[in-house]
Every structure is written in structure tokens, then in C-alpha cells.
Design a protein around this motif. Structure first.
Motif, PDB file in Angstrom:
ATOM      1  N   SER A 168      -3.094  -0.774  -8.423  1.00  0.00           N
ATOM      2  CA  SER A 168      -4.398  -0.803  -7.883  1.00  0.00           C
ATOM      3  C   SER A 168      -5.023   0.519  -7.635  1.00  0.00           C
ATOM      4  CB  SER A 168      -4.967  -2.131  -7.337  1.00  0.00           C
ATOM      5  OG  SER A 168      -6.334  -2.406  -7.326  1.00  0.00           O
ATOM      6  N   ILE A 169      -5.778   1.094  -8.449  1.00  0.00           N
ATOM      7  CA  ILE A 169      -5.766   2.557  -8.029  1.00  0.00           C
ATOM      8  C   ILE A 169      -7.202   3.022  -7.277  1.00  0.00           C
ATOM      9  CG2 ILE A 169      -4.092   3.517 -10.103  1.00  0.00           C
ATOM     10  CD1 ILE A 169      -6.722   4.055 -11.456  1.00  0.00           C
ATOM     11  N   ALA A 170      -7.105   3.981  -6.599  1.00  0.00           N
ATOM     12  CA  ALA A 170      -8.118   4.822  -6.058  1.00  0.00           C
ATOM     13  C   ALA A 170      -8.589   5.800  -7.347  1.00  0.00           C
ATOM     14  CB  ALA A 170      -7.925   5.569  -4.924  1.00  0.00           C
ATOM     15  N   LYS A 192     -11.298  -4.211   7.298  1.00  0.00           N
ATOM     16  CA  LYS A 192     -10.226  -4.761   8.287  1.00  0.00           C
ATOM     17  C   LYS A 192     -10.990  -6.150   8.677  1.00  0.00           C
ATOM     18  CE  LYS A 192      -6.702  -2.217   8.914  1.00  0.00           C
ATOM     19  NZ  LYS A 192      -5.254  -2.603   8.814  1.00  0.00           N
ATOM     20  N   TYR A 230       0.753  -1.050  -0.053  1.00  0.00           N
ATOM     21  CA  TYR A 230      -0.095   0.218  -0.052  1.00  0.00           C
ATOM     22  C   TYR A 230       0.806   1.253   0.017  1.00  0.00           C
ATOM     23  CZ  TYR A 230      -3.559   3.371   1.914  1.00  0.00           C
ATOM     24  OH  TYR A 230      -4.279   4.414   2.060  1.00  0.00           O
ATOM     25  N   PHE A 242      -1.682  -8.614   1.467  1.00  0.00           N
ATOM     26  CA  PHE A 242      -1.348  -8.002   0.082  1.00  0.00           C
ATOM     27  C   PHE A 242      -0.298  -8.792  -0.894  1.00  0.00           C
ATOM     28  CE2 PHE A 242      -1.929  -3.621   2.417  1.00  0.00           C
ATOM     29  CZ  PHE A 242      -3.045  -3.592   1.760  1.00  0.00           C
ATOM     30  N   GLU A 293      -9.046 -10.502  -2.658  1.00  0.00           N
ATOM     31  CA  GLU A 293      -9.696 -10.034  -3.824  1.00  0.00           C
ATOM     32  C   GLU A 293      -9.194 -10.901  -4.986  1.00  0.00           C
ATOM     33  OE1 GLU A 293      -9.701  -5.440  -3.289  1.00  0.00           O
ATOM     34  OE2 GLU A 293      -7.818  -6.124  -2.918  1.00  0.00           O
ATOM     35  N   ARG A 312       3.988   6.085   8.189  1.00  0.00           N
ATOM     36  CA  ARG A 312       4.742   4.814   8.363  1.00  0.00           C
ATOM     37  C   ARG A 312       4.740   4.157   6.874  1.00  0.00           C
ATOM     38  NH1 ARG A 312      -0.724   3.984   9.073  1.00  0.00           N
ATOM     39  NH2 ARG A 312      -1.793   2.091   8.777  1.00  0.00           N
ATOM     40  N   PHE A 313       4.111   4.466   5.763  1.00  0.00           N
ATOM     41  CA  PHE A 313       4.356   4.203   4.368  1.00  0.00           C
ATOM     42  C   PHE A 313       5.305   5.065   3.630  1.00  0.00           C
ATOM     43  CE2 PHE A 313       0.074   2.411   5.537  1.00  0.00           C
ATOM     44  CZ  PHE A 313       0.532   1.137   6.029  1.00  0.00           C
ATOM     45  N   ASP A 351      -3.609   6.445  -3.746  1.00  0.00           N
ATOM     46  CA  ASP A 351      -3.238   5.781  -2.611  1.00  0.00           C
ATOM     47  C   ASP A 351      -3.488   4.250  -3.043  1.00  0.00           C
ATOM     48  OD1 ASP A 351      -6.015   5.821  -2.113  1.00  0.00           O
ATOM     49  OD2 ASP A 351      -5.481   5.356   0.129  1.00  0.00           O
ATOM     50  N   PRO A 352      -2.712   3.753  -4.135  1.00  0.00           N
ATOM     51  CA  PRO A 352      -3.051   2.505  -4.602  1.00  0.00           C
ATOM     52  C   PRO A 352      -2.305   1.451  -3.784  1.00  0.00           C
ATOM     53  CG  PRO A 352      -1.319   3.319  -6.005  1.00  0.00           C
ATOM     54  CD  PRO A 352      -1.731   4.579  -4.795  1.00  0.00           C
ATOM     55  N   LEU A 373      -9.735   2.988   7.572  1.00  0.00           N
ATOM     56  CA  LEU A 373      -9.114   2.821   6.221  1.00  0.00           C
ATOM     57  C   LEU A 373      -9.632   4.411   5.441  1.00  0.00           C
ATOM     58  CD1 LEU A 373     -10.093  -0.497   5.118  1.00  0.00           C
ATOM     59  CD2 LEU A 373      -8.058   0.194   5.778  1.00  0.00           C
ATOM     60  N   LEU A 374      -8.675   4.738   4.900  1.00  0.00           N
ATOM     61  CA  LEU A 374      -8.954   6.198   4.020  1.00  0.00           C
ATOM     62  C   LEU A 374      -9.593   5.931   2.650  1.00  0.00           C
ATOM     63  CD1 LEU A 374      -5.292   7.520   4.464  1.00  0.00           C
ATOM     64  CD2 LEU A 374      -7.454   8.136   5.776  1.00  0.00           C
ATOM     65  N   TYR A 419      -8.465 -10.960  -8.773  1.00  0.00           N
ATOM     66  CA  TYR A 419      -8.324 -10.215  -9.909  1.00  0.00           C
ATOM     67  C   TYR A 419      -8.459 -11.098 -11.176  1.00  0.00           C
ATOM     68  CZ  TYR A 419      -5.749  -6.969  -6.750  1.00  0.00           C
ATOM     69  OH  TYR A 419      -5.385  -5.741  -6.137  1.00  0.00           O
TER      70      TYR A 419
HETATM   71  N1  THG Z   1      -8.115  -3.027  -3.029  1.00  0.00           N
HETATM   72  C1  THG Z   1      -7.447  -3.029  -4.435  1.00  0.00           C
HETATM   73  N2  THG Z   1      -7.490  -1.644  -4.891  1.00  0.00           N
HETATM   74  C2  THG Z   1      -7.810  -0.631  -4.429  1.00  0.00           C
HETATM   75  C3  THG Z   1      -8.183  -0.811  -2.977  1.00  0.00           C
HETATM   76  C4  THG Z   1      -8.355  -2.087  -2.429  1.00  0.00           C
HETATM   77  N3  THG Z   1      -7.876   0.386  -4.880  1.00  0.00           N
HETATM   78  C5  THG Z   1      -8.445   1.698  -4.461  1.00  0.00           C
HETATM   79  C6  THG Z   1      -8.443   1.681  -2.867  1.00  0.00           C
HETATM   80  N4  THG Z   1      -8.728   0.331  -2.456  1.00  0.00           N
HETATM   81  C7  THG Z   1      -6.882   2.147  -2.557  1.00  0.00           C
HETATM   82  N5  THG Z   1      -6.822   2.466  -1.083  1.00  0.00           N
HETATM   83  C8  THG Z   1      -6.495   1.668  -0.049  1.00  0.00           C
HETATM   84  C9  THG Z   1      -6.536   1.942   1.141  1.00  0.00           C
HETATM   85  C10 THG Z   1      -6.366   1.326   2.355  1.00  0.00           C
HETATM   86  C11 THG Z   1      -5.872  -0.032   2.172  1.00  0.00           C
HETATM   87  C12 THG Z   1      -5.726  -0.545   0.851  1.00  0.00           C
HETATM   88  C13 THG Z   1      -6.137   0.341  -0.273  1.00  0.00           C
HETATM   89  C14 THG Z   1      -5.616  -1.038   3.205  1.00  0.00           C
HETATM   90  N6  THG Z   1      -5.062  -0.178   4.301  1.00  0.00           N
HETATM   91  C15 THG Z   1      -4.785  -0.959   5.583  1.00  0.00           C
HETATM   92  C16 THG Z   1      -4.660   0.056   6.573  1.00  0.00           C
HETATM   93  O1  THG Z   1      -4.457   1.367   6.298  1.00  0.00           O
HETATM   94  O2  THG Z   1      -4.956  -0.395   7.652  1.00  0.00           O
HETATM   95  C17 THG Z   1      -3.576  -1.821   5.498  1.00  0.00           C
HETATM   96  C18 THG Z   1      -2.152  -1.113   5.346  1.00  0.00           C
HETATM   97  C19 THG Z   1      -0.916  -1.994   5.480  1.00  0.00           C
HETATM   98  O3  THG Z   1      -0.929  -2.618   6.631  1.00  0.00           O
HETATM   99  O4  THG Z   1       0.058  -1.866   4.616  1.00  0.00           O
HETATM  100  O5  THG Z   1      -5.731  -1.992   3.277  1.00  0.00           O
HETATM  101  O6  THG Z   1      -8.962  -2.107  -1.221  1.00  0.00           O
HETATM  102  N7  THG Z   1      -7.217  -3.951  -5.094  1.00  0.00           N
END
Ligand code: THG
Length: 371
Positions: free
Chosen positions: A120-122, A197, A93, A176, A202, A262-263, A106-107, A242-243, A204
Motif C-alpha cells: 500500500s504505497i506512498a 495516531k 510498515y 495493521f 481503513e 526500528r523497522f 514507505d508502504p 508520521l512521515l 479496502y
Molecule cells: N495507509 C495505507 N497506505 C498508505 C498509508 C496509510 N500508503 C501511503 C502512506 N500511508 C505510507 N506511509 C505510512 C507512514 C506511516 C504509517 C503508515 C504508513 C504509520 N506509522 C506509525 C508510526 O510511525 O508511528 C506506526 C508504525 C508501526 O508501529 O509499525 O502508521 O496510512 N493503507
């Protein structure tokens, strides 16, 4: 509201007919597709997600593919997180930033191979951005949007359903990470990920003509666990922290403000877009931070996708970004992007037009006792 022209720009998900057959009642435009956001009973869907298993058409999570000798270099230039440790079969992420160090997407980045990455985009057009950067920097990489359409299986029972389809190996997938698979001749990748959470996967799908087939396979396999169609659940995702880019985060928000520090790896190469700005921002410390907002009153309000002022002693101290009814807290909740002078436990007000609603700032993720 006038009738909406069925614009060719609104692309059909391969699962579209299936979601209609299953009674979809609410959709939301996302990456020029329609993302299902309701099937008529939000509370039942929430319970299914947190106690059982739910299946979602998230084809609108489009893939931007970088392929070629310079794919890895371009991927890193776009990402403020170090990708050197990322191996084929792993996802991460990431915050994709502009030159000001603020977030434009934030893909999840999936490393398919040494010379192939998927973003994998927002909901913003990263393909244009990647194309421009590749051209400007003279990189040898082909950028495309391949025929890939994720289907999410989410909830505490998701492992059982997905293992029933593909075998027990899926239980050992780490978060992931992903693996190629096939079912009934349908090519796909199985990833442990999803926008909740509650755990899950997923799928694909890599052949858009087989969307209905895949939907029906998952639905059939999930019967013993009472699977049903759902959607990225706003209550659960906000409770969990989650954002949503475009909702809680915009192109003026930096990663440190919204718990994504943290990322960010400040020691990535200098040619990573936004990293110099982020190094400067990191020394100053953020001016705003993200806290939970719990509104007083136990009557559900309509969810909102726009920002409302947060005030303290009559002075604006920040914004409440997305808001939703929380089935866990039985309160209206949301994220607040507030001055760092505001802390957990502070009493504030949210201004909705003429109405001032009393609220309290809390930690994220939300806990029942925070109400
Ligand atoms: N799955 C896939 N594509 C995506 C999303 C998804 N694209 C759009 C959108 N969601 C992208 N945004 C996010 C935001 C948060 C997370 C994943 C995608 C997520 N976050 C956790 C957190 O913040 O706690 C884990 C982060 C981590 O530990 O690295 O999962 O959902 N295919």
C-alpha cells in the motif's frame, strides 16, 4: 496559473463524486490520482479527527500486488524489514530502499496469502521497481495494480462507527491486521490502520464501481457520531510524528535518519535490496537525525512542502522539511533533518528567503509544552 489539462493520467477515485458533493476544496496529486486535502475548515476538521471521527478518500494509496509462487521472496527482497514472521491477515510498515540504503517508498505491506502481497504505497512508482527486480532476478510472480481503493475512518470514535457497520469483531483487530468483509454485496477488507495516531480503520474497497455506495454506508452509519468528510491531516500527522515520503523523506534519506531504524532488520538475507548499504550505515551511525522544529510566533503561516535551511550561528545545520500550523501547540511546526550535533532544546533559525525565523528543536511526537 494556466488551466490544468484534465489529463487521463489523473485517475478518478471511486469516491470522487462523493467528495465533490461533500464540498472538497483542495486536492493534491498523489500516485497519479487526486487526494482530497481540504473541505474548507481546517480547524473544524482537525477537531473532528482528534475528538470525534472523520472519513477520508485515500484511494490514492494504491496497491501494488505481488502474486505467484515467488511473491513472498520478491516481497522480502524489496523490504528492509523481516517479513518471515508476517502471517496472512497481517500488515507491516516497511522502508523500501534502493541499493544505497536510502528510501524510495514507505508502504504498509499486507500479507494477503502465502503467495499474495499488497504494497500500500506512498507517492512513488513501486510497480515499475518491483517489475524490474522480478525480471532481473528471474522470479515467477505477477505484478499488478488491482482495483482496490482505501477509505479511511479515523478518530477516537472510529471503532464505534466501524463496529456499527461490520459488528463488534472489528474492535479486536490489532494494529495493521485486517480481515475480509462484505457489506451490501460490496467486497472489501477491513484493516486497523490509517495515517493518523487517533486510531481507526481503513476499508479496502475491492470494487471501484461501488465507491459511492460504500461512502454513503459509512456516512449514514457515522451520523450518531457526527462523522464528516476529512483528509489525511497535516497538522495531526506532523504533531504525531508520521512521515510523508516525498515531503519529509526523499531518495537521499536513510531509515536511521528518520526514526525508521526500528523497522530495519539487518539480518535479513543478503539479497534484500539496500541491506548491505544499511549494515555499513549502521556501523558508522547516522550523520543526520530527525527532530521537531517549533517556530517562534503564534501567527499561522502557510504550510510548506519544500525544504528550508536550518541554521545555527549562521551556519547551515540541516533542513526543515514539511511545515504546518499546529492546532495543538498553536505554533508553526515541522520536522527538521539536522546534523546529529544538534539536540533537542537547541535554538536555531529557519531561513525562508531573506527572512530568518527563530525556532527551537524538540522531540517527536510534539507536546503542547514544547511550544
Ligand atoms: N495507509 C495505507 N497506505 C498508505 C498509508 C496509510 N500508503 C501511503 C502512506 N500511508 C505510507 N506511509 C505510512 C507512514 C506511516 C504509517 C503508515 C504508513 C504509520 N506509522 C506509525 C508510526 O510511525 O508511528 C506506526 C508504525 C508501526 O508501529 O509499525 O502508521 O496510512 N493503507
Amino acid at each position: 496559473m494556466p488551466e490544468v489539462f484534465p489529463h487521463t493520467n489523473l485517475r478518478r477515485s471511486p469516491y470522487y463524486e462523493a467528495t465533490i458533493a461533500d464540498g472538497v476544496t483542495l486536492v493534491h496529486p498523489y500516485n497519479r490520482m487526486l487526494l482530497p486535502l481540504g473541505y474548507g475548515d481546517p480547524e473544524a476538521e482537525y477537531r473532528r479527527l482528534v475528538e470525534g471521527v472523520s472519513m477520508w478518500d485515500v484511494a490514492a494509496e494504491r496497491q501494488v500486488q505481488l502474486k505467484g509462487p515467488d511473491a513472498a521472496q520478491l516481497a522480502q527482497i524489496l523490504c528492509t524489514r523481516d517479513l518471515t514472521s508476517c502471517v496472512a491477515g497481517q500488515g507491516k510498515y516497511v522502508a523500501v530502499c534502493n541499493h544505497a540504503g536510502t528510501i524510495i517508498n514507505d508502504p504498509i505491506v499486507l500479507k494477503i496469502d502465502d503467495d499474495c502481497f499488497w504494497f500500500s504505497i506512498a507517492d512513488s512508482d513501486l510497480r515499475l521497481w518491483a517489475n524490474c527486480v522480478a525480471g532481473e532476478r528471474g522470479l515467477n510472480v505477477e505484478i499488478s495494480e488491482p482495483d482496490v481503493s482505501p477509505l479511511a475512518v479515523q478518530g477516537p470514535l472510529a471503532d464505534d462507527v466501524v463496529a456499527a457497520i461490520f459488528g463488534d469483531w472489528v474492535r479486536n483487530l490489532r494494529h495493521f491486521w485486517f480481515r475480509d468483509a462484505e457489506i451490501d454485496g460490496i467486497p472489501l477488507r477491513v484493516a486497523r490502520s490509517g495515517w493518523s495516531k487517533q486510531g481507526g480503520f481503513e476499508l479496502y474497497l475491492m470494487d471501484g464501481s461501488r465507491g459511492l455506495d460504500l461512502w454513503n454506508i459509512v456516512k449514514e452509519a457515522g451520523k450518531p457520531w457526527e462523522i464528516a468528510a476529512g483528509y489525511p491531516n497535516p497538522s495531526e500527522r506532523i504533531e504525531s510524528g508520521l512521515l510523508s515520503w516525498g515531503g519529509d523523506v526523499d531518495e537521499h534519506t536513510n531509515p536511521f535518519e528518520v526514526r525508521l531504524g526500528r523497522f530495519v532488520d539487518l539480518d535479513v538475507p543478503d539479497d534484500v535490496i539496500g541491506i548491505e548499504a544499511l549494515r555499513t550505515l549502521a556501523t558508522g551511525g547516522p550523520r543526520r537525525h530527525q527532530l521537531g522544529v517549533v517556530l517562534r510566533g503564534d501567527e499561522p503561516r502557510p504550510g510548506h512542502n519544500r525544504w528550508y535551511d536550518i541554521e545555527k550561528n549562521g551556519i547551515k545545520v540541516g533542513d526543515m522539511t514539511n511545515g504546518v500550523w499546529s492546532f495543538k501547540l498553536r505554533r508553526n511546526i515541522g520536522f527538521g533533518l539536522v546534523s546529529v550535533e544538534c539536540q533537542t532544546g537547541d535554538d536555531v533559525q529557519v531561513r525562508k528567503g531573506d527572512e530568518l525565523i527563530d525556532a527551537r528543536l524538540t522531540a517527536i511526537p510534539f507536546r503542547e509544552e514544547d511550544r
